[in-house]
Design a protein around this motif. Structure first.
Motif, PDB file in Angstrom:
ATOM      1  N   GLU A 102      -1.860  16.977  -4.825  1.00  0.00           N
ATOM      2  CA  GLU A 102      -3.017  17.356  -5.628  1.00  0.00           C
ATOM      3  C   GLU A 102      -3.309  16.322  -6.715  1.00  0.00           C
ATOM      4  OE1 GLU A 102      -2.385  21.198  -7.211  1.00  0.00           O
ATOM      5  OE2 GLU A 102      -2.261  22.199  -5.257  1.00  0.00           O
ATOM      6  N   LYS A 103      -2.314  15.514  -7.044  1.00  0.00           N
ATOM      7  CA  LYS A 103      -2.466  14.587  -8.161  1.00  0.00           C
ATOM      8  C   LYS A 103      -2.454  13.128  -7.732  1.00  0.00           C
ATOM      9  CE  LYS A 103      -2.469  18.025 -10.976  1.00  0.00           C
ATOM     10  NZ  LYS A 103      -3.736  18.405 -11.651  1.00  0.00           N
ATOM     11  N   LEU A 104      -1.635  12.812  -6.743  1.00  0.00           N
ATOM     12  CA  LEU A 104      -1.402  11.405  -6.417  1.00  0.00           C
ATOM     13  C   LEU A 104      -1.636  11.114  -4.943  1.00  0.00           C
ATOM     14  CD1 LEU A 104       1.952  10.669  -8.284  1.00  0.00           C
ATOM     15  CD2 LEU A 104      -0.370  10.311  -9.117  1.00  0.00           C
ATOM     16  N   ILE A 105      -1.912   9.842  -4.693  1.00  0.00           N
ATOM     17  CA  ILE A 105      -1.850   9.308  -3.341  1.00  0.00           C
ATOM     18  C   ILE A 105      -0.519   8.566  -3.236  1.00  0.00           C
ATOM     19  CG2 ILE A 105      -2.885   7.762  -1.656  1.00  0.00           C
ATOM     20  CD1 ILE A 105      -5.541   8.127  -3.076  1.00  0.00           C
ATOM     21  N   VAL A 106       0.385   9.112  -2.450  1.00  0.00           N
ATOM     22  CA  VAL A 106       1.698   8.493  -2.301  1.00  0.00           C
ATOM     23  C   VAL A 106       1.600   7.374  -1.275  1.00  0.00           C
ATOM     24  CG1 VAL A 106       4.089   8.858  -1.610  1.00  0.00           C
ATOM     25  CG2 VAL A 106       2.891  10.614  -2.925  1.00  0.00           C
ATOM     26  N   PHE A 107       2.037   6.178  -1.656  1.00  0.00           N
ATOM     27  CA  PHE A 107       1.960   5.056  -0.716  1.00  0.00           C
ATOM     28  C   PHE A 107       3.253   4.252  -0.647  1.00  0.00           C
ATOM     29  CE2 PHE A 107       0.596   3.349  -4.784  1.00  0.00           C
ATOM     30  CZ  PHE A 107       1.108   2.065  -4.828  1.00  0.00           C
ATOM     31  N   GLY A 108       4.350   4.841  -1.136  1.00  0.00           N
ATOM     32  CA  GLY A 108       5.625   4.145  -1.040  1.00  0.00           C
ATOM     33  C   GLY A 108       6.747   4.946  -1.667  1.00  0.00           C
ATOM     34  N   ARG A 109       7.945   4.401  -1.539  1.00  0.00           N
ATOM     35  CA  ARG A 109       9.103   5.050  -2.151  1.00  0.00           C
ATOM     36  C   ARG A 109      10.106   3.987  -2.583  1.00  0.00           C
ATOM     37  NH1 ARG A 109      13.685   5.691   1.211  1.00  0.00           N
ATOM     38  NH2 ARG A 109      13.358   4.890   3.324  1.00  0.00           N
ATOM     39  N   VAL A 110      10.859   4.308  -3.603  1.00  0.00           N
ATOM     40  CA  VAL A 110      11.876   3.402  -4.123  1.00  0.00           C
ATOM     41  C   VAL A 110      13.083   3.443  -3.197  1.00  0.00           C
ATOM     42  CG1 VAL A 110      13.393   2.869  -6.069  1.00  0.00           C
ATOM     43  CG2 VAL A 110      11.077   3.713  -6.489  1.00  0.00           C
ATOM     44  N   ILE A 111      13.504   2.291  -2.708  1.00  0.00           N
ATOM     45  CA  ILE A 111      14.685   2.234  -1.840  1.00  0.00           C
ATOM     46  C   ILE A 111      15.834   1.501  -2.518  1.00  0.00           C
ATOM     47  CG2 ILE A 111      13.339   2.364   0.275  1.00  0.00           C
ATOM     48  CD1 ILE A 111      13.719  -0.659   0.572  1.00  0.00           C
ATOM     49  N   LYS A 112      15.550   0.852  -3.631  1.00  0.00           N
ATOM     50  CA  LYS A 112      16.594   0.157  -4.378  1.00  0.00           C
ATOM     51  C   LYS A 112      16.144   0.024  -5.823  1.00  0.00           C
ATOM     52  CE  LYS A 112      19.463  -4.034  -4.212  1.00  0.00           C
ATOM     53  NZ  LYS A 112      19.670  -5.334  -3.518  1.00  0.00           N
ATOM     54  N   GLY A 113      17.059   0.309  -6.747  1.00  0.00           N
ATOM     55  CA  GLY A 113      16.715   0.240  -8.165  1.00  0.00           C
ATOM     56  C   GLY A 113      16.438   1.599  -8.776  1.00  0.00           C
ATOM     57  N   GLU A 170       1.509   2.712   7.271  1.00  0.00           N
ATOM     58  CA  GLU A 170       0.888   3.530   8.310  1.00  0.00           C
ATOM     59  C   GLU A 170       0.161   4.733   7.726  1.00  0.00           C
ATOM     60  OE1 GLU A 170       0.731   2.573  11.363  1.00  0.00           O
ATOM     61  OE2 GLU A 170       2.007   0.821  11.053  1.00  0.00           O
ATOM     62  N   SER A 171       0.783   5.420   6.782  1.00  0.00           N
ATOM     63  CA  SER A 171       0.187   6.650   6.262  1.00  0.00           C
ATOM     64  C   SER A 171      -0.870   6.408   5.195  1.00  0.00           C
ATOM     65  CB  SER A 171       1.294   7.556   5.693  1.00  0.00           C
ATOM     66  OG  SER A 171       1.980   6.905   4.645  1.00  0.00           O
ATOM     67  N   SER A 172      -0.763   5.295   4.457  1.00  0.00           N
ATOM     68  CA  SER A 172      -1.736   5.003   3.397  1.00  0.00           C
ATOM     69  C   SER A 172      -2.196   3.554   3.484  1.00  0.00           C
ATOM     70  CB  SER A 172      -1.119   5.281   2.021  1.00  0.00           C
ATOM     71  OG  SER A 172      -0.631   6.599   1.926  1.00  0.00           O
ATOM     72  N   PRO A 173      -2.830   3.164   4.594  1.00  0.00           N
ATOM     73  CA  PRO A 173      -3.167   1.745   4.779  1.00  0.00           C
ATOM     74  C   PRO A 173      -4.155   1.202   3.761  1.00  0.00           C
ATOM     75  CG  PRO A 173      -4.197   3.098   6.476  1.00  0.00           C
ATOM     76  CD  PRO A 173      -3.261   3.998   5.736  1.00  0.00           C
ATOM     77  N   GLU A 174      -5.188   1.991   3.422  1.00  0.00           N
ATOM     78  CA  GLU A 174      -6.210   1.491   2.498  1.00  0.00           C
ATOM     79  C   GLU A 174      -5.633   1.286   1.102  1.00  0.00           C
ATOM     80  OE1 GLU A 174      -9.514   4.116   2.604  1.00  0.00           O
ATOM     81  OE2 GLU A 174     -10.012   3.703   4.702  1.00  0.00           O
ATOM     82  N   VAL A 175      -4.819   2.239   0.651  1.00  0.00           N
ATOM     83  CA  VAL A 175      -4.226   2.116  -0.690  1.00  0.00           C
ATOM     84  C   VAL A 175      -3.226   0.964  -0.723  1.00  0.00           C
ATOM     85  CG1 VAL A 175      -2.896   3.308  -2.475  1.00  0.00           C
ATOM     86  CG2 VAL A 175      -4.554   4.564  -1.107  1.00  0.00           C
ATOM     87  N   VAL A 176      -2.439   0.817   0.352  1.00  0.00           N
ATOM     88  CA  VAL A 176      -1.485  -0.293   0.419  1.00  0.00           C
ATOM     89  C   VAL A 176      -2.222  -1.627   0.394  1.00  0.00           C
ATOM     90  CG1 VAL A 176       0.209  -1.444   1.893  1.00  0.00           C
ATOM     91  CG2 VAL A 176       0.330   1.021   1.569  1.00  0.00           C
ATOM     92  N   ASP A 177      -3.326  -1.727   1.139  1.00  0.00           N
ATOM     93  CA  ASP A 177      -4.113  -2.960   1.132  1.00  0.00           C
ATOM     94  C   ASP A 177      -4.638  -3.259  -0.273  1.00  0.00           C
ATOM     95  OD1 ASP A 177      -3.687  -3.309   3.815  1.00  0.00           O
ATOM     96  OD2 ASP A 177      -5.616  -2.477   4.438  1.00  0.00           O
TER      97      ASP A 177
END
Length: 234
Positions: free
Chosen positions: A190-201, A97-104
């Motif tokens: 300022e540095k990154l486009i955040v498009f996810g997070r680690v939920i396991k590992g 939802e927040s970063s659709p283009e980067v996720v695509d």
């Protein structure tokens, strides 16, 4: 003892009652009761049959109303990615939802096998690990110097550890790198486009973070991504 004469016996046999006959009224009442029972059963069956049909129709109508607001393209987009690394598996939830283009873009590159064999070429302890183009522009050049004195930073931290992102700016197939933070980083946007997070590992990320590196924060032994699998659910 006196014997009973034949005529007396005949009269006694005539006096014996024959089989009881069922009256017409009783027959009518029995038939009426049977008809009422059948009518009751039929009415009950019809009632429950209509009720179940209405419930099914209502359920279908509600489902159709809910689905009317769902974008089929978005629903088909995988929600998770599993990075199989040489240290173990890292499961990432994608921010569709927040970063659709980067996720695509990330999903398209996964399907092309872009990340297969990609090495982690920057590992800054208590800061970030990077997989991708070691000569990429911007993201890690100034981070390497900041990472040395990270413990002295006392600014308010806006982002958590174990966030997945890629560097900002124009990217191509070769320039899409991956960053996973290992600690909260100030001004991450300022540095990154955040498009996810680690939920396991998370322990795998920490194990990669602990490897020996040279003065340029490059791991002395090769650590890479074997492949990436996309999943709808975990």
């Amino acid at each position: 003892m006196a014997r009973i004469k034949p005529q007396a016996l005949l009269q006694q046999s005539k006096k014996k009652k024959g089989p009881t006959r069922i009256s017409v009224t009783t027959i009518i009442l029995c038939n009426l009761i049977v008809v009422l029972i059948v009518f009751f059963l039929f009415s009950a069956y019809r009632h429950w049959n209509q009720r179940s049909r209405f419930q099914t129709d209502d359920h279908l109508s509600v489902s159709e109303d809910e689905n009317a607001f769902v974008d089929p393209k978005k629903s088909d987009v995988p929600g998770y990615a599993v990075l199989n690394t040489s240290k173990g598996y890292i499961t990432v939830e994608l921010y569709k939802e927040s970063s659709p283009e980067v996720v695509d873009e990330f999903i398209e590159l996964c399907q092309k096998g872009h990340f297969k064999g990609m090495l982690f070429n920057r590992v800054i302890k208590h800061y970030v690990i990077q997989a991708g183009n070691a000569q990429g522009v911007g993201a890690t050049e100034d981070w390497t110097s900041r990472g040395k004195h990270y413990d002295h930073l006392d600014t308010s931290l806006k982002h958590e550890a174990f966030m997945l992102g890629t560097s900002k700016g124009k990217r191509d197939d070769k320039g899409f790198d991956l960053f996973i933070t290992t600690a909260p980083i100030p001004d991450l946007n300022e540095k990154l486009i955040v498009f996810g997070r680690v939920i396991k590992g998370e322990e795998v990320v920490q194990e990669i973070e602990e490897v020996d590196t040279d003065e340029n924060y490059q791991p002395k032994s090769s650590i890479g991504i074997i492949n990436v699998k996309l999943k709808q659910k975990i």
